[in-house]
Write an enzyme that holds these catalytic residues in place. Sequence first.
Site, PDB file in Angstrom:
ATOM      1  N   HIS A  69       4.424  -4.012  11.053  1.00  0.00           N
ATOM      2  CA  HIS A  69       4.937  -3.817  11.669  1.00  0.00           C
ATOM      3  C   HIS A  69       5.396  -4.662  13.214  1.00  0.00           C
ATOM      4  CE1 HIS A  69       4.194   0.603  10.691  1.00  0.00           C
ATOM      5  NE2 HIS A  69       3.421   0.095  10.383  1.00  0.00           N
ATOM      6  N   HIS A 111       1.365   3.620   1.927  1.00  0.00           N
ATOM      7  CA  HIS A 111       1.536   4.908   2.812  1.00  0.00           C
ATOM      8  C   HIS A 111       3.634   4.719   3.171  1.00  0.00           C
ATOM      9  CE1 HIS A 111      -2.089   4.877   5.699  1.00  0.00           C
ATOM     10  NE2 HIS A 111      -1.765   4.880   4.424  1.00  0.00           N
ATOM     11  N   ASP A 159      -0.385  -3.873   6.105  1.00  0.00           N
ATOM     12  CA  ASP A 159      -1.243  -2.856   7.215  1.00  0.00           C
ATOM     13  C   ASP A 159      -2.647  -3.237   7.847  1.00  0.00           C
ATOM     14  OD1 ASP A 159       1.524  -1.830   7.744  1.00  0.00           O
ATOM     15  OD2 ASP A 159       0.246  -0.030   7.962  1.00  0.00           O
ATOM     16  N   HIS A 163       0.789  -1.721   0.445  1.00  0.00           N
ATOM     17  CA  HIS A 163       0.368   0.475   0.039  1.00  0.00           C
ATOM     18  C   HIS A 163       1.100   1.185  -0.206  1.00  0.00           C
ATOM     19  CE1 HIS A 163       1.407  -0.664   4.572  1.00  0.00           C
ATOM     20  NE2 HIS A 163       0.303   0.823   4.241  1.00  0.00           N
ATOM     21  N   ASP A 179       5.882   4.473   5.231  1.00  0.00           N
ATOM     22  CA  ASP A 179       6.773   4.208   5.869  1.00  0.00           C
ATOM     23  C   ASP A 179       6.643   2.700   5.145  1.00  0.00           C
ATOM     24  OD1 ASP A 179       4.232   3.513   6.419  1.00  0.00           O
ATOM     25  OD2 ASP A 179       5.133   2.402   8.674  1.00  0.00           O
ATOM     26  N   HIS A 180       6.188   2.592   4.253  1.00  0.00           N
ATOM     27  CA  HIS A 180       6.419   0.948   3.597  1.00  0.00           C
ATOM     28  C   HIS A 180       6.533   0.812   2.093  1.00  0.00           C
ATOM     29  CE1 HIS A 180       3.771  -1.790   6.374  1.00  0.00           C
ATOM     30  NE2 HIS A 180       3.212   0.266   6.387  1.00  0.00           N
ATOM     31  N   HIS A 182      -7.402  -1.201   5.385  1.00  0.00           N
ATOM     32  CA  HIS A 182      -6.635   0.210   6.522  1.00  0.00           C
ATOM     33  C   HIS A 182      -6.767   0.644   5.172  1.00  0.00           C
ATOM     34  CE1 HIS A 182      -3.292   1.372   8.099  1.00  0.00           C
ATOM     35  NE2 HIS A 182      -2.313   1.489   6.996  1.00  0.00           N
TER      36      HIS A 182
END
Length: 254
Positions: free
Chosen positions: A166, A55, A128, A53, A57-58, A111
């Site tokens: 995570h 985001h 996530d 996805h 942080d990914h 999400h």
Amino acid sequence: MRLIPLPALSDNYIWLLADADGHALVVDPGEAAPVDEALARDGLTLTSILLTHHHPDHIGGAASLRERHAARVFGPVDSRIQCIDEHVGEGSEVTLDAPGIRFRVWEVPGHTRSHIAYIGEDLAFTGDTLFSLGCGRLFEGTPEQMLDSLDRLATLPDETRVCCGHEYTLANARFASTVEPDNPTLAKRTQAARQAVDDGHASLPARMDDERAANPFLRVDAQTIDPWMAAHRIGNDRVARFAALRAAKDAFAA
């Protein structure tokens, strides 16, 4: 195949999968440095990058890794991700020659609206959507969508290793214990995760059979969580039960 969780940022994991010939793929590289360090340390060649996805942080390290290693990037149809070479969605297959592996792609919104998961070789890279003992927040999706996504992931075989994005196991366990305090699998998982983290290891991957037995978000139908539901004045509607759990987790002070 070697499966290696690479810690990144504050609590992310980048998943690295490598074959005996030194070919590797990574899933959700939120930053490039941990990947480059692992490649150099183990003498690996990065061939592919899988994204679940949009985001940051990914995906934060994907573009630079793609450029430096000439790696092919797979990801969902989402204009917010600029570095994808091949868009994939429901029904797609990602077939790689090196490392030799094939993944099915499932769309698992909730999400985010375009979230996908990669399923294959007894592995589920769930980003996530599904966490160890938890699930992602509903940033773009609805409770109905997330529950459908989790229901689907819960059908995977017992031995499936859940590789999420995570290190949230202990925080999720604290919430789960308020929902189902007498769950023996949850107690065992909590103890094992605490030992792993204390020893400097990842608490992941999780097994799907353990998730079905201990993750409250996969247990909306379980009679053993009825007391919690009754205390929150929630009846038997599955979506309402899930939504109540997610709202309580959002407000939970771990």
